[in-house]
Design a protein around this motif. Structure first.
Motif, short mmCIF file in Angstrom:
data_model
loop_
_atom_site.label_atom_id
_atom_site.label_comp_id
_atom_site.label_asym_id
_atom_site.label_seq_id
_atom_site.Cartn_x
_atom_site.Cartn_y
_atom_site.Cartn_z
N GLY A 105 0.80 -1.22 0.00
CA GLY A 105 0.00 0.00 0.00
C GLY A 105 0.83 1.27 0.00
O GLY A 105 2.00 1.28 0.39
N THR A 191 2.88 -4.73 3.80
CA THR A 191 1.92 -4.90 4.89
C THR A 191 2.57 -5.42 6.17
O THR A 191 2.21 -5.02 7.27
N PRO A 201 -4.06 -1.38 6.65
CA PRO A 201 -4.10 -1.23 5.18
C PRO A 201 -5.45 -0.80 4.62
O PRO A 201 -5.52 0.11 3.80
N GLU A 202 -6.53 -1.44 5.07
CA GLU A 202 -7.85 -1.14 4.52
C GLU A 202 -8.32 0.27 4.86
O GLU A 202 -9.13 0.86 4.15
N LYS A 203 -7.78 0.82 5.92
CA LYS A 203 -8.22 2.14 6.40
C LYS A 203 -7.23 3.25 6.07
O LYS A 203 -7.62 4.35 5.66
N ILE A 208 -3.87 0.97 -2.77
CA ILE A 208 -3.46 -0.38 -2.40
C ILE A 208 -3.55 -1.30 -3.62
O ILE A 208 -4.39 -1.10 -4.50
N SER A 210 -4.27 -4.48 -5.95
CA SER A 210 -5.40 -5.40 -6.04
C SER A 210 -4.95 -6.81 -5.65
O SER A 210 -3.89 -7.27 -6.07
N GLY A 254 -5.04 -7.09 6.70
CA GLY A 254 -4.54 -6.71 5.37
C GLY A 254 -3.95 -7.84 4.58
O GLY A 254 -3.53 -7.65 3.45
#
Length: 259
Positions: A105, A191, A201-203, A208, A210, A254
Motif C-alpha cells: 500500500g 503490509t 491497510p484497509e483504512k 493499495i 489489487s 490486510g
C-alpha cells in the motif's frame, strides 16, 4: 529369560530414535506472522514435526541462512523476490507451498488521497529490487508515473519514462519505511511492516494493490534438494488448513490466505 528381556529392552532403546520428531528450523519475518507460525508449530507437532521458528528483521538474511544450511525452510517472500535472489546470488531455493498475499500500500501522513500529492513530492519505496519494482507498479497503477514496456515485475527507477508531477522517488530500507512517513510525502510500505507500525491497510492506505491474480503470493521455500523430503509435505500441511486460514484472518490485518 532375563537375558531375553534385556535384549528386547536394548533393541527397543536402540530403535527409539527412529520414532523421534523431525526437527527443522523455519525463518520468518518479524511481526504478526509470528502468531500464525506459533499455531503452525502446534499443528506440525501432532504430525511428528518439531519446528523452531527463527525471526528475521530484514528480507535478505532468510535466504542466505537457508542457502547456508542454517535454516531448513523459510516463509516470507514472493516469487519475484526469490527469482531476483536466485539470479543475483545463485541460490538453489524453490517454493513448495503458498501461504498469504499481502497487497502493498501507499501511505501518507500529509495527504488524504493520491490526488492531493503535490508536484515535486517525495515518495519512499523499498530499496530491494522486487519490492521496489512492485512499488513502482503501484505508483503506475495510480497514474503517478509510467515505466517503460517490457520490464515485467521488476522495473527500477531508471525505467521510469514519464513522471508528470516530477516526484522524487527515494529508495529506503523496507523495514524503515513506516518511520520515514514524517520525512516523505508518501511511502509504499509492505503490509508486514505497515501493520506493526500501527497502520491499517484497509483504512490508512491511500492506494493499495489489487489482491486479484496477484503475482506476489508468499510461500514456504526450501532448498531444491529437500523439496521431496517427507517433512516438507508435513510442513506445508501444517500451514495449509482451515485452522491457519482463520488465524490469518484474525491475526494478519490486510493479508489474505493464498491457499
Amino acid at each position: 529369560m532375563h537375558r531375553l528381556v534385556s535384549l528386547l529392552v536394548g533393541v527397543a532403546l536402540f530403535a527409539a530414535p527412529a520414532f523421534a520428531d523431525q526437527k527443522i528450523k523455519v525463518g520468518i519475518s518479524s511481526g504478526n506472522d509470528e502468531a500464525v507460525w506459533g499455531k503452525v508449530k502446534e499443528i506440525a507437532a501432532r504430525d511428528g514435526l518439531d519446528i523452531t521458528v527463527v525471526v528475521f528483521n530484514d528480507y535478505l538474511l532468510p535466504n542466505a541462512a537457508l542457502d547456508a544450511g542454517d535454516l531448513d525452510a523459510n516463509a516470507f517472500q514472493h516469487k519475484p523476490f526469490l527469482d531476483n535472489q536466485i539470479k543475483t546470488r545463485g541460490y538453489k531455493i524453490t517454493p513448495v507451498g503458498e501461504t498469504i498475499v499481502a497487497p502493498i500500500g501507499l501511505y501518507s501522513r500529509k495527504v488524504k488521497s493520491v490526488g492531493e500529492i503535490r508536484d515535486g513530492a517525495s515518495i519512499g519505496i523499498p530499496n530491494d529490487p522486487s519490492n521496489g519494482g512492485r512499488a513502482l507498479l503501484l505508483l503506475q497503477a495510480q497514474k503517478l508515473i509510467k515505466v517503460k514496456d517490457g520490464v515485467g515485475l521488476l522495473p527500477t527507477v531508471l525505467d521510469v519514462i514519464d513522471n508528470p508531477k516530477k516526484l522524487r522517488i527515494r529508495e529506503i530500507d523496507a523495514a524503515q519505511l513506516p518511520r520515514s512517513l514524517d520525512d516523505v510525502d508518501a511511502a509504499v510500505i509492505n503490509t508486514n511492516y505497515a501493520v506493526p507500525a500501527g497502520l491499517i491497510p484497509e483504512k490508512d492506505a491511500i492506494a493499495i494493490e489489487s489482491p486479484v491474480n496477484n503475482p506476489y503470493n508468499n510461500f514456504i521455500a526450501v532448498r531444491e534438494r529437500d523439496k521431496n523430503a517427507p517433512w516438507v509435505a508435513k510442513l506445508v500441511h501444517a500451514y495449509q488448513n482451515d485452522t491457519i486460514r482463520q488465524v490469518i484472518k484474525d491475526k494478519l490485518p490486510g493479508q489474505i490466505p493464498a491457499f
